[in-house]
Scaffold this active site. Structure first.
Site, short mmCIF file in Angstrom:
data_model
loop_
_atom_site.label_atom_id
_atom_site.label_comp_id
_atom_site.label_asym_id
_atom_site.label_seq_id
_atom_site.Cartn_x
_atom_site.Cartn_y
_atom_site.Cartn_z
CG ASP A 265 -2.15 0.92 0.95
OD1 ASP A 265 -2.09 1.74 0.01
OD2 ASP A 265 -3.14 0.82 1.71
C1 BGC Z 1 -4.91 3.39 -0.02
C2 BGC Z 1 -5.04 2.38 -1.13
C3 BGC Z 1 -4.92 3.07 -2.45
C4 BGC Z 1 -3.61 3.81 -2.51
C5 BGC Z 1 -3.37 4.53 -3.82
C6 BGC Z 1 -3.70 4.28 -0.17
O1 BGC Z 1 -3.76 5.35 0.70
O2 BGC Z 1 -4.90 2.74 1.23
O3 BGC Z 1 -6.27 1.70 -1.03
O4 BGC Z 1 -5.05 2.17 -3.51
O5 BGC Z 1 -3.58 4.77 -1.47
O6 BGC Z 1 -4.19 5.63 -3.95
#
Ligand code: BGC
Length: 767
Positions: A265
């Protein structure tokens, strides 16, 4: 122009993969595994390398991209959110056209449809929009469990039950990938709260992990075969999920056969070398420090060249499947009209009718309606954060009802509009689209205005709204109605009932709210969730009866928050500061949450601990009635699998669909088991009045098994299994039993991911 020597360079797709990898320098390999970065502009968050920042984004607003190695024909891949639609920037500098995407209903609503073909169709529509915009991998579906109703991202997730969640995710993944776009199943695993999310240690028993928090992912991986998996922010039993070899290699790959790549993530974890070693192949969004760390580790021998190559091979294999690699010429012209039609149809399929006293619904066509509540006029389309979508428009309920031929009380509408516009004008602009301003508070409506409305309108519709999103969980105040909402509902109810007019409450909510202490004031209650951009039309479709509701709750609605099994432990607690990692920063502070309810999450808890829910898991009404009859099992003794067959008949006056749910009660064995667990479900077609359909629900050996941590195996106890078939977890219509003559070890696993000390789980006294 190619030089002579360049012709010998092994190109991805032409040359054997091993040759391509052999031709890469360590630096190129490390860069392939580390994304191109993100201009986050947050304190403590590393920025982009200047040379990467200079490369224009193919898809502005996409969450991430990987590095190209042009000399070897390795393309840069584009990754974009998210679970409710393709999240990209709606406008681009120096360009006067727009780049909108369809805001589909949120995952919770999709799960409420219990309609796997529909969810696959929605996934395919996401895939087509991603494809039209040049996106290679869609950062969806999110599929963490609704462990607690206050989880800030529950709307992005499907359900409290792993079977429903896993099947939904598998169907969605299959749809997305049918269009040549990869899916990313996220956030793996046990990421069920937002509280200090990057430094939160989730402590959970091996059994609860296997049966609940990993089970949905296992189904999604085995049945959906996603190209990628996104690991989570949290630590799991002491180790960052992105640094956990047990999770990402032993379980995900060795046991489940996952063959794609794992990405972190965004900004997750702390040690890039440990991440790659663990099997977390891609570090997102990436920063030059991580590339350096990987190169240094290979040179120092602390990261083996083989581990680096393994990760590189996984990324390259996925890369060869992408549209970018195939040279797909995207046209930035998704069929948004088709997206809107599907969003509307899907939204109506997943709305859940909780109450309908005296057949308050459907509302007679052409009726005059008084709409109360801000969300009547400003739809809460979806949640905030990376699950948000930049849609072209949103249809609020007042517009949806007007389009359906209803007359909406104009005086009331004008006064709400004036209030909402004035409040909006007062607010400073949101600093960052990921952190939007809080909703405009509900306001009181004067008693004489309510009385006027009750004199002229045929019915009142009160819309209660709740939003939520990334970075924060909801709090207990958000779970209950505010005093203003309570007063509004009571005043409307008293006035309209005195005039003999029904009161309909629509919940335009991100998650579960308390209903038990106000539901008497409503004649009908419809949960519309966050229905996407066509929400107002879809709500009108259900309220008018154009669509007969067939949604069922994918989670339990408790009577009060105190009834929730994790009420005391959610969202966790801050740990006493330890030298070196204390102190608040952009990533939160070290914290811990202990899942001491073990397996007893959602209906598993309410059933076993005898706690009456406000509305049980699987519940939802229709404008017609169904008989579920003639349950037969294909065998009395379990062999390799077993099929339950039932007939569903529409016994009412209007066409509709019913969801049949199969719950299995296991015999008493070495392990205590929940009173019953969802093991299969199916939804009928649209049945005309009087029409019947036969549904078949199949169980395999794994459906009989519990996870025995002492044996590190899935074990089905010998004895009598009761099959309960019904239309909710508490409305069992038919029952039958079969036996498993001897205990069966269904699958052996590795004994991994144990918490540092056993979790002191609360157990029901029932056995
Ligand atoms: C989130 C993810 C997301 C990623 C990209 C993160 O803050 O937890 O779910 O895909 O950002 O935007």
């Amino acid at each position: 122009m190619r030089s002579v020597s360049a012709q010998d360079v092994p190109l991805l797709g032409d040359a054997p993969l091993a040759d391509v990898i052999a031709a890469m320098t360590t630096e190129e390999k490390a860069r392939l595994l580390v994304g191109m970065g993100m201009d986050a502009d947050l304190p403590g968050v590393p920025g982009m390398a200047p040379e990467d920042a200079a490369i224009p984004e193919r898809v502005p607003g996409a969450a991430g991209r990987t590095h190209a190695v042009e000399r070897l024909g390795i393309p840069s891949l584009t990754l974009a959110d998210g679970p409710a639609g393709v999240r990209i920037a709606p406008t681009r500098p120096g360009d006067d056209r727009t780049y909108h995407a369809t805001a589909f209903p949120v995952a919770t609503l999709l799960a409420s449809s219990w309609d796997l073909p529909l969810v696959r169709e929605v996934g395919a529509a996401f895939g087509r929009e991603a494809r039209a915009y040049g996106v290679d991998v869609l950062l969806a579906p999110g599929m963490n469990l609704h462990r607690n109703p206050l989880g800030g991202r529950n709307f992005e997730y499907y359900a409290e039950d792993p079977l429903l969640s896993g099947r939904m995710a598998a169907a969605f993944v299959a749809g997305v990938q049918s269009e040549g776009v990869g899916a990313a199943v996220k956030h793996f695993a046990a990421n069920n709260q937002e509280f200090n999310r990057m430094k939160l240690n989730t402590v959970v028993s091996r059994r609860a992990l296997r049966e609940l928090y990993l089970r949905g992912f296992e189904i999604a991986v085995r049945e959906g075969a996603p190209w990628t998996v996104m690991s989570a922010y949290n630590l799991l039993n002491g180790v960052h999920t992105s640094e956990s070899e047990a999770l990402l290699t032993t379980i995900l790959r060795d046991e489940w056969g996952f063959d794609g790549f794992v990405m972190t993530d965004w900004f997750a974890g702390s040690d890039p070398v440990a991440q790659v070693r663990a099997g977390n192949d891609v570090l997102m969004p990436g920063n030059p420090g991580q590339t350096r760390a990987l190169v240094d580790a290979v040179e120092a021998g602390t990261l083996s060249a083989a581990a680096l190559d393994t990760a590189v091979a996984r990324v390259l294999r996925v890369a060869t499947r992408t549209l970018t690699f195939a040279g797909h010429a995207y046209d930035d012209a998704p069929d948004l009209a088709a997206g809107a039609r599907l969003a509307r149809r899907a939204a109506a399929e997943g709305m859940v009718l909780l109450e309908n006293d005296g057949d308050a619904l459907p509302l007679a066509r052409g009726a005059q309606l008084a709409l109360f509540g801000n969300a009547s006029y400003e739809l809460i389309v979806g949640g905030t954060g990376s699950g948000d979508v930049n849609e072209a428009y949103a249809v609020p309920l007042d517009a949806g009802l007007a389009d359906a031929g209803y007359a909406v009380d104009e005086v009331l509408r004008a006064s709400y509009r004036a209030y909402l516009d004035a409040e909006a004008a007062k607010r400073p602009p949101a600093p960052n689209p990921l952190f939007p301003s809080p909703p405009i508070p509900e306001r009181a409506v004067a008693a004489d205005r309510v009385a006027d409305a009750a004199r002229t309108a045929d019915a009142a519709v009160v819309v209660l709204g709740r939003n939520s999103g990334e970075f924060a969980d909801r709090d207990r105040d958000d779970f209950v109605l505010s005093d203003v909402e309570r007063t509004l509902l009571r005043d409307v109810s008293v006035a309209f009932r005195a005039a003999g007019r029904p009161v309909v409450v629509v919940l335009n909510v991100a998650g579960v709210v308390e209903v038990a202490d106000w539901r008497d004031a409503a004649d009908a209650i419809l949960v519309a969730w966050q229905p996407g951009q066509e929400g107002g039309h879809a709500m009108a479709d259900v309220l008018s009866g154009a669509v007969n509701p067939s949604g069922k709750l994918p989670m339990t609605f408790p009577v009060t928050y105190a009834d929730v099994p994790s009420a005391e432990t959610f969202p966790g607690r801050v740990l006493p500061a330890r030298a070196g990692d204390g102190g608040a920063d952009a990533f939160g502070v070290p914290s811990e949450v202990v899942y001491d309810e073990g397996l007893y999450v959602g209906y598993r808890y309410y059933d076993a601990f005898d706690v009456a829910p406000a509305y049980p898991f699987g519940y939802g009404l229709s404008y017609t009635d169904f008989a579920v009859e003639g349950l037969t099992l294909s065998a009395d003794t379990f062999g390799d699998d077993l099929t339950a067959t039932v007939e569903v008949t529409n016994t009412g006056d209007v066409a509709g669909r019913e969801v049949v749910q199969l719950y299995l009660a296991a015999p008493e064995g070495r392990l205590a088991t929940p009173a019953q667990e969802l093991r299969a479900f199916a939804k009928t077609d649209r049945l005309a009045p009087g029409a019947s359909q036969t549904l078949r629900l199949t169980l395999d050996a794994r459906d009989l098994a519990s996870y025995d941590p002492d044996r590190a195996a899935w074990v089905a106890a010998a004895g009598r299994y009761v099959v309960r078939v019904g239309t909710s977890s508490r409305d069992v219509r038919q029952q039958a039993a079969f036996t498993l003559p001897r205990e069966r070890v269904v699958a052996r696993t590795h004994d991994v991911l144990a918490p540092a000390a056993p979790v002191d789980e609360r157990a029901p006294d029932r056995r």
